[in-house]
Design a protein around this motif. Structure first.
Motif, PDB file in Angstrom:
ATOM      1  N   LEU A 195      21.555  65.426 -10.275  1.00  0.00           N
ATOM      2  CA  LEU A 195      22.900  64.984  -9.912  1.00  0.00           C
ATOM      3  C   LEU A 195      23.962  65.688 -10.767  1.00  0.00           C
ATOM      4  N   ALA A 196      23.595  66.032 -12.007  1.00  0.00           N
ATOM      5  CA  ALA A 196      24.510  66.796 -12.861  1.00  0.00           C
ATOM      6  C   ALA A 196      24.727  68.185 -12.257  1.00  0.00           C
ATOM      7  N   LEU A 197      23.671  68.774 -11.682  1.00  0.00           N
ATOM      8  CA  LEU A 197      23.794  70.068 -10.998  1.00  0.00           C
ATOM      9  C   LEU A 197      24.732  69.958  -9.798  1.00  0.00           C
ATOM     10  N   ALA A 198      24.600  68.856  -9.074  1.00  0.00           N
ATOM     11  CA  ALA A 198      25.468  68.638  -7.910  1.00  0.00           C
ATOM     12  C   ALA A 198      26.926  68.629  -8.347  1.00  0.00           C
ATOM     13  N   GLN A 199      27.178  68.024  -9.508  1.00  0.00           N
ATOM     14  CA  GLN A 199      28.534  67.964 -10.042  1.00  0.00           C
ATOM     15  C   GLN A 199      28.990  69.351 -10.513  1.00  0.00           C
ATOM     16  N   GLN A 200      28.103  70.035 -11.235  1.00  0.00           N
ATOM     17  CA  GLN A 200      28.412  71.357 -11.781  1.00  0.00           C
ATOM     18  C   GLN A 200      28.782  72.347 -10.670  1.00  0.00           C
ATOM     19  N   TYR A 201      28.030  72.311  -9.573  1.00  0.00           N
ATOM     20  CA  TYR A 201      28.273  73.248  -8.481  1.00  0.00           C
ATOM     21  C   TYR A 201      29.193  72.677  -7.404  1.00  0.00           C
ATOM     22  N   ASP A 202      29.705  71.480  -7.666  1.00  0.00           N
ATOM     23  CA  ASP A 202      30.672  70.840  -6.777  1.00  0.00           C
ATOM     24  C   ASP A 202      30.196  70.818  -5.322  1.00  0.00           C
ATOM     25  N   VAL A 203      28.979  70.310  -5.126  1.00  0.00           N
ATOM     26  CA  VAL A 203      28.438  70.256  -3.765  1.00  0.00           C
ATOM     27  C   VAL A 203      29.168  69.179  -2.957  1.00  0.00           C
ATOM     28  N   ASP A 204      29.121  69.320  -1.645  1.00  0.00           N
ATOM     29  CA  ASP A 204      29.804  68.369  -0.766  1.00  0.00           C
ATOM     30  C   ASP A 204      29.001  67.094  -0.566  1.00  0.00           C
ATOM     31  N   ALA A 205      27.669  67.191  -0.688  1.00  0.00           N
ATOM     32  CA  ALA A 205      26.814  66.010  -0.519  1.00  0.00           C
ATOM     33  C   ALA A 205      25.438  66.277  -1.107  1.00  0.00           C
ATOM     34  N   VAL A 206      24.787  65.194  -1.544  1.00  0.00           N
ATOM     35  CA  VAL A 206      23.400  65.259  -2.016  1.00  0.00           C
ATOM     36  C   VAL A 206      22.561  64.508  -0.989  1.00  0.00           C
ATOM     37  N   LEU A 207      21.558  65.182  -0.435  1.00  0.00           N
ATOM     38  CA  LEU A 207      20.704  64.575   0.591  1.00  0.00           C
ATOM     39  C   LEU A 207      19.295  64.391   0.038  1.00  0.00           C
ATOM     40  N   MET A 208      18.810  63.157   0.059  1.00  0.00           N
ATOM     41  CA  MET A 208      17.444  62.863  -0.380  1.00  0.00           C
ATOM     42  C   MET A 208      16.653  62.452   0.861  1.00  0.00           C
ATOM     43  N   ALA A 209      15.851  63.412   1.353  1.00  0.00           N
ATOM     44  CA  ALA A 209      15.258  63.298   2.685  1.00  0.00           C
ATOM     45  C   ALA A 209      13.905  62.583   2.738  1.00  0.00           C
ATOM     46  N   GLY A 210      13.861  61.364   2.224  1.00  0.00           N
ATOM     47  CA  GLY A 210      12.673  60.530   2.417  1.00  0.00           C
ATOM     48  C   GLY A 210      11.647  60.567   1.299  1.00  0.00           C
TER      49      GLY A 210
END
Length: 198
Positions: free
Chosen positions: A41-56
């Protein structure tokens, strides 16, 4: 089309027992699966992603022990990154049932920040900004022979948005083996998706 940046993962299997390993290694491996959530989740913040998807298969069972769901909720809360959506999809190991961790009445759900969304209905739809949309459908059982992508809506004529599908299933065929929730190779094109998160 605009641009959409996603972080997509699946199969954390939090709470998995790893019974084939010695007890110490079992605990270490189980803990390291939860420990990966915060850096991710820190990576998601660092790269400013639009969404994090956890697919099951986020959890290894539909009713993991409280340690696992509390620990996961805590990790999601520490790094929820304001209003960046994190989308959790029930898989075949942790299917959506009346008693599962993903059911709206489960205490796990009360701990989640507003930016965390659970795919807890078949017609799940979530806008991702103004020019993208996510569609998802949860697993409701441990096994099934139907392709989950076929329950997602097709692209409507004139819909120019980036369309993302979120499903849990198998994309490979092994002769003589019944594939669980088989996903057709052309499912993305059939349904008019730009990206299919599996």
């Amino acid at each position: 089309h605009g641009m959409l940046k996603l972080l997509h993962t699946a199969d954390l299997h939090l709470g998995c027992e790893f019974s084939q390993l010695p007890p110490d290694d079992r605990r270490k491996l189980a803990r390291s699966r939860l420990a990966v959530v915060e850096p991710m989740l820190a990576l998601a913040q660092q790269y400013d992603v639009d969404a994090v998807l956890m697919a099951g298969d986020i959890f290894d069972t539909p009713d993991p022990s409280e340690d696992w769901w509390r620990g996961f909720a805590k990790a999601l809360t520490i790094h929820h990154g304001g209003n960046r959506p994190v989308v959790l999809l029930p898989g075949n190991h942790d299917p959506l049932t009346d008693t599962s961790v993903f059911h709206p009445s489960h205490p796990f759900r009360q701990l989640l920040p507003a930016s965390v969304h659970v795919v807890d209905r078949d017609a799940f739809e979530l806008p991702l900004g103004s020019d993208a949309v996510l569609y998802g459908t949860p697993c409701r059982s441990r096994s099934g022979a139907e392709d989950p992508t076929l329950s997602l809506p097709s692209r409507a004529e004139g819909d120019r948005r980036i369309r993302v599908g979120l499903v849990h299933g198998s994309t490979f065929d092994v002769p003589g083996y019944q594939t669980n929730f088989p996903i057709a190779r052309d499912a993305t094109a059939q349904r008019g998706f730009d990206y299919l998160a599996v």
